[in-house]
Design a protein around this motif. Structure first.
Motif, mmCIF file in Angstrom:
data_model
loop_
_atom_site.group_PDB
_atom_site.id
_atom_site.type_symbol
_atom_site.label_atom_id
_atom_site.label_comp_id
_atom_site.label_asym_id
_atom_site.label_seq_id
_atom_site.Cartn_x
_atom_site.Cartn_y
_atom_site.Cartn_z
ATOM 1 N N VAL A 46 0.847 -1.195 0.000
ATOM 2 C CA VAL A 46 0.000 0.000 0.000
ATOM 3 C C VAL A 46 0.881 1.243 0.000
ATOM 4 N N ILE B 96 3.830 1.491 -1.444
ATOM 5 C CA ILE B 96 4.304 1.685 -2.822
ATOM 6 C C ILE B 96 3.224 2.350 -3.649
ATOM 7 N N LEU B 97 1.987 1.852 -3.506
ATOM 8 C CA LEU B 97 0.881 2.401 -4.295
ATOM 9 C C LEU B 97 0.628 3.857 -3.958
ATOM 10 N N ALA B 98 0.621 4.149 -2.639
ATOM 11 C CA ALA B 98 0.351 5.524 -2.232
ATOM 12 C C ALA B 98 1.417 6.459 -2.791
ATOM 13 N N MET C 243 3.313 6.026 -5.491
ATOM 14 C CA MET C 243 3.129 6.168 -6.934
ATOM 15 C C MET C 243 1.985 7.123 -7.232
ATOM 16 N N LEU D 68 -3.243 -9.528 -2.934
ATOM 17 C CA LEU D 68 -2.760 -8.181 -2.676
ATOM 18 C C LEU D 68 -1.651 -7.800 -3.638
ATOM 19 N N ALA E 235 -1.760 -4.939 -6.467
ATOM 20 C CA ALA E 235 -0.817 -3.822 -6.428
ATOM 21 C C ALA E 235 -0.166 -3.605 -7.788
ATOM 22 N N ILE F 27 -2.587 -2.105 -10.304
ATOM 23 C CA ILE F 27 -2.866 -0.684 -10.088
ATOM 24 C C ILE F 27 -1.679 0.167 -10.520
ATOM 25 N N ILE F 28 -0.471 -0.354 -10.318
ATOM 26 C CA ILE F 28 0.709 0.375 -10.790
ATOM 27 C C ILE F 28 0.620 0.569 -12.301
ATOM 28 N N ILE G 284 -2.029 3.312 -12.918
ATOM 29 C CA ILE G 284 -1.570 4.676 -12.636
ATOM 30 C C ILE G 284 -0.590 5.131 -13.709
ATOM 31 N N TYR H 127 -8.794 5.871 -3.922
ATOM 32 C CA TYR H 127 -8.007 5.258 -4.993
ATOM 33 C C TYR H 127 -7.507 3.868 -4.624
ATOM 34 N N LEU H 128 -7.627 3.508 -3.342
ATOM 35 C CA LEU H 128 -7.204 2.163 -2.937
ATOM 36 C C LEU H 128 -8.372 1.180 -2.929
ATOM 37 N N VAL I 242 -7.770 -2.448 -4.041
ATOM 38 C CA VAL I 242 -6.991 -3.251 -3.105
ATOM 39 C C VAL I 242 -7.838 -3.686 -1.917
#
Lengths: 226, 198, 195
Positions: free
Chosen positions: A21, A23-25, A27, B73, B77, B80-81, B84, C72-73, C76
């Motif tokens: 999370v 890493i995602l935040a 990015m 998870l 992840a 989503i990368i 984005i 945005y999460l 997940v």
């Protein structure tokens, strides 16, 4: 199975979650400005495009100069003025030069098959005829419902009268390969009936809301002598 | 098995779509246009190979009881990368794919490879297996899309092939056609290569 | 949305069947529908997971993600909720219904990535359903999925597979039958507006 206690799986899961999370935040924060800028530029360019022909024919500015990326922000502030509006999630704009009003633009919201859709509806200064339509956000099936963004579909709306004998015109769908015979017929996208009718419904429902609100706002301003 | 063998088995002999019947949902949705299929395919290749690599790397520390959650998870992840990154650098393409990025997360291929291979094999091997699965998936998608786009729109990758005399086959544009084309594809491949097994 | 939860429940089964109209949840559907018994078992499991996770994800989104600005999460968090719940379900089934556990094999953990479940959670956010509507929609979609897989299992069971050409047996013919069913369900589209 685990000689380690029951805590280990939970800790592991927590650790992995925090790492990813995180890493995602990161990015997201990193790219957020760029993504927002992309969206804003796309919005401005599409709105201006609706009035590009008008601006070009009146000799004010050529289409290329209007839509050039460096000039977008400047042109947008020059010609487009946001109107005060009481409707949440929507916008209304007045598009004008120093000497005359070229038209209005409503940022409308509707529901498609897979999700919500947003469009910019450009109107002539008399607010009774559609100047153009562009669907700028939708989640319909790519290659099918998403074709409402195509020139072939949305150009049908240009020049349509919104009112007939004082009443709102009821637009109806006809098959894609049929020739429209009446003024209220719109050729649908084959295989995307629901999406096509969602666009019509959106225009019909939203126009009413805007008329009431923007007219009130303008009346207020006139009464107050602004 | 050698690295090359791992790749070839994953991509062709045990192709995720044709042989294992995984990744069907997206195969139906994005194959109406070749461009969409290609982008979806690239997204899957990227996600599944990296996810496999990561999952394999930590496989010895991953407790059995949270195994699936961890895999999910990590897969989510990476997807989503990709999302984005596309939104920021290639907004037009991202718009085309839009709703289908979410579908990559639930693409059974990713979970399937993670469970079947990455959880039990070394990182580099898992990476190659993931690459193979993704490539195999992309090829199948492009095959289906070539037929659907050609007969449904008269184009390939947006380039007009059939002239304007061609009446578009509406059924090709709708999802059920993918069912039939995929069935025929399975039929042909089963007959040619697996007649003994069937 | 003004649509009543009751109508939404029935619409999710027939006119907006998550599998035959939105084409979500295919993989396990195609493979498990060989046997009517295991189809019923998997269908019930999917129904259960769908109903509960729809409710859970609604709560997570509206009570956690939105207030904290973490929208945005959502991908997940939704998938983690689903994965956690399925993991729990797996442990329960292994303990109390071992026969079903072995029949379903890899398809029990694969419920986690059943696009239908993830898709339903996404839909109820996009379509702005209320809590009760979300439960109705989740439950209805679950029943719809169950009905669809039972239909396919029933048809495959009755069909004498020996008349099917060798290459089409199994997955091939399942795809064709599903394609025909999907075409039929297109006739339902637009009857009830679920937006």
């Amino acid at each position: 199975m685990n000689e380690k206690s029951q805590i280990y799986p939970i800790l592991f899961m927590l650790a992995i979650t925090i790492i990813f999370v995180g890493i995602l935040a990161t990015m997201f924060r990193l790219y957020e400005p760029k993504i927002k800028r992309n969206e804003e530029q796309s919005y401005q360019s599409q709105l201006l495009l609706l009035f590009a022909n008008t601006l070009e024919t009146k000799g004010i500015i050529s289409k290329d100069n209007l839509l050039k990326q460096e000039n977008l922000q400047e042109n947008f502030s020059k010609f487009v003025h946001k109107l005060p509006l009481d409707l949440p999630e929507r916008n209304a704009y007045e598009v004008k030069t120093d000497s005359e009003v070229l038209g209005y633009c409503y940022d409308i919201l509707g529901n498609g098959l897979w999700g919500s859709m947003r469009a910019l509806l450009a109107l002539e200064p008399d607010k009774k005829t559609i100047l153009g339509l562009v669907v700028y956000s939708q989640m319909e099936t790519p290659g099918l419902g998403a074709r409402i963004e195509e020139e072939g579909f949305r150009s049908q709306f240009s020049g349509r009268a919104l009112y007939e004998n004082g009443k709102l015109v009821d637009l109806v769908l006809i098959p894609e390969d049929q020739k429209p015979e009446r003024d209220n017929e719109i050729r649908q996208i084959t295989g995307a009936t629901i999406t096509s009718s969602s666009v019509l419904k959106m225009i019909k429902d939203e126009i009413v809301k805007f008329d009431m609100d923007t007219l009130t706002t303008h009346k207020d301003k006139e009464e107050k002598g602004l | 098995m050698t690295k090359k063998e791992i790749f070839l088995v994953s991509a062709f002999k045990e192709n995720s779509v044709i042989r294992q019947i995984l990744g069907i949902c997206s195969s139906l949705a994005v194959t109406n246009l070749m461009m969409n299929s290609l982008i979806m395919g690239l997204g899957v290749i990227f996600s599944v190979s990296l996810a496999n690599l990561t999952i394999s790397y930590i496989r010895n520390w991953t407790p059995r009881s949270v195994r699936m959650m961890v895999q999910t998870l990590i897969i989510a992840a990476y997807v989503i990368i990709v999302d984005i990154f596309l939104k920021a650098n290639m907004p037009d393409i991202s718009k085309q794919l839009g709703p289908y990025v979410g579908l990559i997360i639930t693409n059974c291929i990713l979970m399937g490879r993670a469970e079947a291979f990455a959880a039990k094999n070394k990182p580099i091997d898992s990476f190659i297996d993931g690459l193979g699965a993704g490539v195999g998936y992309t090829i199948v998608l492009l095959l289906i899309a070539s037929i659907r786009e050609l007969f449904g729109f008269g184009t390939l990758f947006g380039i007009s092939i059939m002239g304007s005399w061609w009446t578009k086959w509406s059924i090709m544009v709708m999802a059920p056609s993918a069912f039939f084309i995929l069935a025929i594809l399975v039929w042909i491949i089963n007959n040619r290569y697996y007649s003994s097994k069937a | 949305m003004e649509i009543s939860s009751f109508v939404l429940f029935w619409a999710a089964i027939f006119t907006s069947n998550i599998l035959l109209t939105n084409f979500l949840g295919m993989c396990s559907y195609l493979s498990v529908s060989k046997e009517v018994e295991s189809s019923f078992g998997l269908g019930m499991a999917v129904f259960f997971v769908l109903t509960v996770t729809s409710a859970l994800n609604w709560i997570v989104y509206h009570k956690v993600l939105v207030p904290l600005g973490l929208v945005y999460l959502q991908f997940v968090f939704f998938i983690i909720v689903i994965a956690a719940f399925v993991q729990l379900l797996e442990l329960v089934v292994e303990r109390y219904a071992p026969a079903l556990y072995y029949t379903l094999g890899i398809f029990l953990p694969l419920i986690t990535v059943n696009c239908a479940i993830f898709g339903v959670s996404l839909f109820l956010i996009i379509r702005k359903y209320s809590f009760i509507q979300s439960i109705a929609f989740g439950a209805g979609s679950g029943v719809g999925w169950l009905v669809a897989i039972l239909m396919l299992a029933g048809i495959r069971n009755r069909m004498k597979e020996k008349f099917v050409p060798a290459g089409l047996q199994g997955a091939g013919i399942a795809l064709i039958i599903t394609g025909i069913m999907a075409l039929a369900f297109i006739g339902f589209s637009g009857i009830v507006n679920v937006q």
